[in-house]
Design a protein around this motif. Structure first.
Motif, PDB file in Angstrom:
ATOM      1  N   UNK A 141      28.265  -5.179  11.712  1.00 12.04           N
ATOM      2  CA  UNK A 141      28.453  -6.432  12.455  1.00 12.04           C
ATOM      3  C   UNK A 141      29.859  -6.537  13.047  1.00 12.04           C
ATOM      4  N   UNK A 142      30.606  -5.441  12.946  1.00  8.69           N
ATOM      5  CA  UNK A 142      31.943  -5.412  13.533  1.00  8.69           C
ATOM      6  C   UNK A 142      32.999  -6.069  12.689  1.00  8.69           C
ATOM      7  N   UNK A 143      32.725  -6.264  11.398  1.00  9.82           N
ATOM      8  CA  UNK A 143      33.687  -6.883  10.492  1.00  9.82           C
ATOM      9  C   UNK A 143      34.347  -5.775   9.686  1.00  9.82           C
ATOM     10  N   UNK A 144      35.628  -5.531   9.929  1.00  4.83           N
ATOM     11  CA  UNK A 144      36.311  -4.403   9.295  1.00  4.83           C
ATOM     12  C   UNK A 144      37.804  -4.677   9.310  1.00  4.83           C
ATOM     13  N   UNK A 145      38.497  -4.374   8.208  1.00  3.18           N
ATOM     14  CA  UNK A 145      39.868  -4.837   8.040  1.00  3.18           C
ATOM     15  C   UNK A 145      40.868  -3.721   7.720  1.00  3.18           C
ATOM     16  N   UNK A 146      40.553  -2.487   7.984  1.00  4.48           N
ATOM     17  CA  UNK A 146      41.508  -1.434   7.631  1.00  4.48           C
ATOM     18  C   UNK A 146      42.770  -1.558   8.475  1.00  4.48           C
ATOM     19  N   UNK A 147      43.895  -1.213   7.859  1.00  2.99           N
ATOM     20  CA  UNK A 147      45.190  -1.342   8.513  1.00  2.99           C
ATOM     21  C   UNK A 147      45.463  -0.159   9.442  1.00  2.99           C
ATOM     22  N   UNK A 148      46.282  -0.409  10.444  1.00  2.04           N
ATOM     23  CA  UNK A 148      46.876   0.673  11.221  1.00  2.04           C
ATOM     24  C   UNK A 148      48.166   1.038  10.501  1.00  2.04           C
TER      25      UNK A 148
ATOM     26  N   UNK B  20      27.739  -3.103  19.447  1.00  4.87           N
ATOM     27  CA  UNK B  20      27.398  -2.184  18.368  1.00  4.87           C
ATOM     28  C   UNK B  20      25.916  -1.841  18.348  1.00  4.87           C
ATOM     29  N   UNK B  21      25.072  -2.732  18.828  1.00  7.76           N
ATOM     30  CA  UNK B  21      23.634  -2.471  18.810  1.00  7.76           C
ATOM     31  C   UNK B  21      23.236  -1.347  19.760  1.00  7.76           C
ATOM     32  N   UNK B  22      24.135  -0.930  20.617  1.00  7.29           N
ATOM     33  CA  UNK B  22      23.852   0.193  21.510  1.00  7.29           C
ATOM     34  C   UNK B  22      23.972   1.534  20.789  1.00  7.29           C
ATOM     35  N   UNK B  23      24.544   1.539  19.588  1.00  2.87           N
ATOM     36  CA  UNK B  23      24.913   2.779  18.914  1.00  2.87           C
ATOM     37  C   UNK B  23      24.047   3.070  17.699  1.00  2.87           C
ATOM     38  N   UNK B  24      24.024   4.350  17.334  1.00  2.00           N
ATOM     39  CA  UNK B  24      23.555   4.738  16.013  1.00  2.00           C
ATOM     40  C   UNK B  24      24.665   4.416  15.020  1.00  2.00           C
ATOM     41  N   UNK B  25      24.307   3.928  13.853  1.00  2.00           N
ATOM     42  CA  UNK B  25      25.359   3.579  12.893  1.00  2.00           C
ATOM     43  C   UNK B  25      26.070   4.835  12.377  1.00  2.00           C
ATOM     44  N   UNK B  26      25.480   6.007  12.544  1.00  2.00           N
ATOM     45  CA  UNK B  26      26.143   7.241  12.142  1.00  2.00           C
ATOM     46  C   UNK B  26      27.330   7.578  13.049  1.00  2.00           C
ATOM     47  N   UNK B  27      27.484   6.878  14.150  1.00  2.00           N
ATOM     48  CA  UNK B  27      28.643   7.050  15.029  1.00  2.00           C
ATOM     49  C   UNK B  27      29.821   6.176  14.597  1.00  2.00           C
TER      50      UNK B  27
ATOM     51  N   UNK C  79      39.137  -5.969  18.011  1.00  2.00           N
ATOM     52  CA  UNK C  79      39.765  -6.664  16.881  1.00  2.00           C
ATOM     53  C   UNK C  79      40.022  -5.750  15.703  1.00  2.00           C
ATOM     54  N   UNK C  80      39.413  -4.564  15.682  1.00  2.00           N
ATOM     55  CA  UNK C  80      39.621  -3.671  14.549  1.00  2.00           C
ATOM     56  C   UNK C  80      39.454  -2.219  14.980  1.00  2.00           C
ATOM     57  N   UNK C  81      39.737  -1.310  14.064  1.00  2.00           N
ATOM     58  CA  UNK C  81      39.739   0.123  14.370  1.00  2.00           C
ATOM     59  C   UNK C  81      38.330   0.658  14.649  1.00  2.00           C
ATOM     60  N   UNK C  82      37.347   0.167  13.925  1.00  2.00           N
ATOM     61  CA  UNK C  82      35.986   0.660  14.101  1.00  2.00           C
ATOM     62  C   UNK C  82      35.485   0.406  15.518  1.00  2.00           C
ATOM     63  N   UNK C  83      35.630  -0.824  15.984  1.00  2.00           N
ATOM     64  CA  UNK C  83      35.126  -1.168  17.313  1.00  2.00           C
ATOM     65  C   UNK C  83      35.997  -0.539  18.402  1.00  2.00           C
ATOM     66  N   UNK C  84      37.312  -0.487  18.176  1.00  2.00           N
ATOM     67  CA  UNK C  84      38.208   0.130  19.165  1.00  2.00           C
ATOM     68  C   UNK C  84      37.883   1.607  19.344  1.00  2.00           C
ATOM     69  N   UNK C  85      37.533   2.295  18.255  1.00  2.00           N
ATOM     70  CA  UNK C  85      37.182   3.710  18.319  1.00  2.00           C
ATOM     71  C   UNK C  85      35.964   3.930  19.209  1.00  2.00           C
ATOM     72  N   UNK C  86      34.920   3.150  19.004  1.00  2.00           N
ATOM     73  CA  UNK C  86      33.725   3.296  19.825  1.00  2.00           C
ATOM     74  C   UNK C  86      33.998   2.926  21.275  1.00  2.00           C
ATOM     75  N   UNK C  87      34.794   1.893  21.464  1.00  2.00           N
ATOM     76  CA  UNK C  87      35.081   1.428  22.828  1.00  2.00           C
ATOM     77  C   UNK C  87      35.869   2.460  23.616  1.00  2.00           C
TER      78      UNK C  87
ATOM     79  N   UNK D 208      43.716  -4.470  18.306  1.00  2.00           N
ATOM     80  CA  UNK D 208      43.875  -3.049  17.966  1.00  2.00           C
ATOM     81  C   UNK D 208      43.406  -2.209  19.146  1.00  2.00           C
ATOM     82  N   UNK D 209      44.098  -1.114  19.401  1.00  2.00           N
ATOM     83  CA  UNK D 209      43.628  -0.179  20.424  1.00  2.00           C
ATOM     84  C   UNK D 209      43.584   1.237  19.873  1.00  2.00           C
ATOM     85  N   UNK D 210      42.654   2.021  20.390  1.00  2.00           N
ATOM     86  CA  UNK D 210      42.665   3.469  20.194  1.00  2.00           C
ATOM     87  C   UNK D 210      42.853   4.100  21.568  1.00  2.00           C
ATOM     88  N   UNK D 211      43.924   4.851  21.724  1.00  2.00           N
ATOM     89  CA  UNK D 211      44.192   5.567  22.968  1.00  2.00           C
ATOM     90  C   UNK D 211      43.768   7.016  22.769  1.00  2.00           C
TER      91      UNK D 211
END
Length: 605
Positions: A340-347, A284-291, A255-263, A37-40
Motif C-alpha cells: 500500500x506504499x507505507x514504508x519507513x526505511x531511512x536514507x 503500485x497496482x500496476x506492478x507485480x509485488x515481486x518488483x 514519500x519513501x524509498x520503495x515507491x521512489x525506486x519503482x518510479x 525521497x528520490x532515487x536517481x
C-alpha cells in the motif's frame, strides 16, 4: 504560487497536515507525512560512459564487452533487439553496426588498468576492471553534492549507478523561504496548517502518477507542494550532471524509498516521475509485488506460492489476518503495509565504501606461489589505486585472501588478518600481507592448482579516526617497533613502523564460520538450497551497495527489514546471465562471467 497570510488562517480550510508534520520534515524524520525521497538512476550507465568517452552519438548502438559477452547495452542497441547481456558474436549478427567496447583490463606487469584492443586474445591472463565506471560514478556523486542545497545531505549510494537522496531537509528550507509565515512558532504544534492558496503546480517536466479523479486533483495539499519542490531539486541535479558530464539519468520522487525506486524506472530513459500521495495505490497496482524492494527473493516467493499470484492488485484483497496465517505476523504486517506504499526505511549515508576487493578466476589454474605472486601484486596495485581515488581519507583495518582450489565447484577457503596500524599503507605492504596469508593457507591444506584468487581490504575507516587510535595505542605502549628498511626474510621491504609484524600468527580463519560467504559463492553455489543462503553475503569487486546486513532497514513497525531482501533489484544495475539465467548485480557481472569461462574451459578439457 501565493503565500498564505496569517490574517486568513482562520478563514481558510485547514490542511490535513500539522505544524508538527512540518517540523518533522525539517528533521528528515521518517514519520513526517510530508517526507520527500528520490532515487536517481543513470540510464545504461556503463554504455553511457563509453559513448561519452568515445564521443559517439546516443543513437549509435553500443555495447560494453567483457571477453565473450556484452555486459551492458545502450538504448539504441536495445532498439535493435539486443538484450542487456548477450554473446558478443550474437550482438554483431543482430546489429552489424554496433560498437563493442571492451572494458579496461589489468595485465601482468601493469601498474594500472587500461583499455586494450587485444583483450579478447588475452582473456586467460587479463583481469577485467570496472574502475573507469567507478571514477565516473564518483564524479557524478560530486556534482550531486554540489548541486543539492543544504548542509546536511542524506545520500545513500545504492549501486554504481543508483543513489537515494532524502530531500526532506532541502524541501523544508525552501518551504520556509516561500512561506515565511511558517517560520513563526505556532501556538501549538498540533495546529493544522492552512491549505495553500492558488495551488497551481506545473508538472510539465515530470511525469505524474496520481489518482485521476477530479476530486483528487482538486485537493492539493502541502504534501503536493513538498513533492513539487522535490521535483525542482531533482531536475536541477539531473541537469547539472548532464551539463558537466554529459550523462543522462532518470529519477523517481515519492514519500519513501520503495515507491521512489519503482518510479525511477517507470519512464526511462532521461525522465523523472513523481508519485503523489493520492496516486500511490493506483501506481503500485500496476506492478507485480515481486518488483517491490524486499519482496524480490525468498519472502516474495513465499507470498506468491501461498496466494498463487504475483500481482499487487490481487494481494490488496487479502486481509492481514490471512497474510499472517500464511507467512507469519511480523512479515504479514510489513507486506500488508508495503504493497500500500507505507514504508519507513531511512536514507542512510552510504556514499563511502566499507570494503574493496580485487579478484580473478583463472582459465588456466595457477600451480604455485610464484604464479600467484604476480596476481597478488596486480590485486594490491588495483586496491591501492581505488583507495587513492577515494581521496586518501579512508584506511582499511584488515586484509583477506580468498581462494578456490581443485576445480570450479570446490569450497572456498579464506583467511584474514590485521593491517598494522602504524604501517605505511602501499602496494608493497598489501602484497606482503596477502602473500603471508596465502602461504598460511598453503600450510593448512591443499592450495594448488588454484582456480580463483582474490584479495580484499575491509573495515575502511576515516584516516583521522585511525590516527587517533594509533596515537592512543602508542601512548599506552610507550614505544613503537620499527621495521628494518631493508628486505626482510621473506624478501619484502617496508620503511614503516608497526605494532605487530607477525600477521600470519593473528589471522582469522573464516572457515570457522560456515555461514560466511565470499563472492565466489555467486558462481559456485549452483544448487537451489545454497542459493537461498548467499543473498546478502556476495558483493564482488567493490561493495558499493554497502548494505548494513546486521542492522537492516527499519520498517514502520520498527522491526528489521527482512533478511531476504533482494540482492539484485530489477533495474539498470542488474543483468540476466545468458548462461545460467541468474540475475547478477552490476558489480558482480565481470567475475561471474569469468567463472563461466573457467567452467567451460575445465569441462572441455
Amino acid at each position: 504560487m501565493s503565500s498564505p497570510t496569517s490574517s486568513r488562517h482562520d478563514a481558510q480550510p485547514q490542511s490535513r497536515f500539522t505544524f508538527r508534520d512540518l517540523r518533522l520534515l525539517g528533521q528528515s524524520s521518517v514519520n513526517s507525512p510530508l517526507r520527500v525521497i528520490t532515487l536517481i538512476d543513470f540510464d545504461c550507465f556503463y554504455a553511457q560512459c563509453e559513448s561519452v568517452r568515445l564521443g559517439l552519438s546516443p543513437d549509435q548502438p553500443l555495447g560494453v564487452q567483457q571477453f565473450k559477452h556484452v555486459i551492458a547495452m545502450n538504448y539504441a542497441g536495445r532498439a535493435a533487439g539486443l538484450k542487456k547481456v548477450v554473446n558478443a558474436e550474437e550482438a554483431k549478427l543482430k546489429c552489424p553496426s554496433i560498437v563493442l567496447q571492451h572494458v579496461p583490463t589489468w595485465r601482468e606487469g601493469d601498474t594500472t588498468w587500461r583499455y586494450r584492443d587485444d583483450a579478447l586474445e588475452h582473456m586467460d591472463i587479463d583481469k577485467s576492471s570496472l574502475d573507469y565506471y567507478r571514477l565516473q560514478s564518483k564524479k557524478a556523486m560530486a556534482v550531486l553534492k554540489q548541486t543539492l542545497p543544504g548542509d546536511r545531505q542524506l545520500i545513500e549510494k545504492a549501486g554504481i549507478d543508483e543513489t537515494y537522496v532524502d530531500l526532506s531537509g532541502p524541501v523544508h528550507q525552501e518551504l520556509l523561504k516561500r512561506f515565511p509565515e511558517f517560520v513563526t512558532e505556532p501556538p501549538s504544534l498540533d495546529a493544522h496548517l492552512p491549505l495553500p492558496i492558488d495551488p497551481l503546480l506545473d508538472w510539465s517536466d515530470t511525469a505524474v502518477e496520481e489518482d485521476t479523479s477530479d476530486e483528487a486533483r482538486q485537493h492539493v495539499d502541502w504534501d503536493d507542494i513538498a513533492l513539487h519542490i522535490g521535483c525542482e531539486l531533482v531536475k536541477s541535479i539531473r541537469s547539472a550532471v548532464q551539463c558537466e558530464l554529459q550523462y543522462t539519468c532518470s529519477a523517481g520522487i515519492a514519500r519513501n524509498k520503495v515507491v521512489a525506486k519503482l518510479a525511477a524506472g517507470h519512464n526511462k530513459p532521461n525522465r523523472q516521475t513523481v508519485v503523489r500521495t493520492c496516486g500511490i495505490e493506483p501506481f503500485l497496482q500496476q506492478y507485480k509485488f515481486t518488483k517491490i524492494r524486499g519482496l524480490g527473493a525468498k519472502l516474495g516467493r513465499q507470498v506468491s506460492k501461498a496466494f498463487e499470484t504475483e500481482l499487487v492488485s490481487d494481494l490488496l484483497n487479502v486481509p492481514r489476518a490471512t497474510l499472517a496465517s500464511k507467512i507469519g505476523s511480523s512479515s504479514a504486517a510489513w507486506v500488508y503495509n508495503v504493497i500500500r506504499g507505507i514504508e519507513y526505511s531511512e536514507v542512510t549515508d552510504r556514499t563511502q565504501l566499507k570494503s574493496v576487493l580485487s579478484a580473478k578466476t583463472f582459465m588456466v589454474s595457477l600451480q604455485d606461489i610464484s604464479q600467484a605472486e604476480k596476481w597478488l601484486y596486480i590485486f594490491a596495485a588495483d586496491i591501492m589505486g581505488r583507495l587513492e581515488d577515494l581521496g586518501g581519507d579512508r584506511r582499511p583495518k584488515t586484509v583477506a585472501v580468498h581462494l578456490q582450489v581443485n576445480g570450479p565447484r570446490a569450497p572456498t577457503r579464506s583467511k584474514q588478518g590485521p593491517i598494522p596500524l602504524g604501517a605505511k599503507l602501499d602496494t608493497d605492504l598489501l602484497l606482503k600481507l596477502s602473500r603471508d596469508l596465502l602461504l598460511a593457507l598453503e600450510k593448512e591444506g591443499a592450495t594448488w592448482p588454484l582456480v580463483t584468487l582474490s584479495v580484499s581490504v575491509n573495515d575502511l575507516v576515516d584516516v583521522e579516526r585511525g590516527s587517533r587510535a594509533v596515537d592512543s595505542l602508542f601512548a599506552a605502549a610507550g614505544k613503537t617497533s620499527p621495521l628494518p628498511s631493508s628486505r626482510n626474510s621473506n624478501g619484502w621491504s617496508s620503511n614503516a613502523k608497526v605494532v605487530d609484524t607477525k600477521v600470519v600468527e593473528t589471522v582469522k580463519d573464516t572457515r570457522a564460520n560456515p555461514k560466511k560467504r565470499t563472492l565466489f559463492d555467486l558462481g559456485f553455489a549452483q544448487q537451489g538450497s545454497r542459493n537461498e543462503h548467499m543473498s546478502k553475503k556476495v558483493r564482488a569487486i567493490d561493495n558499493l551497495t554497502a548494505k548494513d546486513e546486521a542492522k537492516g532497514d527499519i520498517n514502520g513497525s520498527g522491526s528489521p527489514l527482512h533478511e531476504d531482501a533482494p540482492d539484485v533489484e530489477d533495474g539498470e544495475g542488474a543483468y540476466d546471465c545468458p548462461t545460467c539465467a541468474r540475475p547478477v548485480p552490476a558489480s558482480d557481472v565481470l567475475e561471474h562471467l569469468d567463472w563461466h569461462a573457467a567452467v567451460e574451459l575445465s569441462e572441455n578439457g
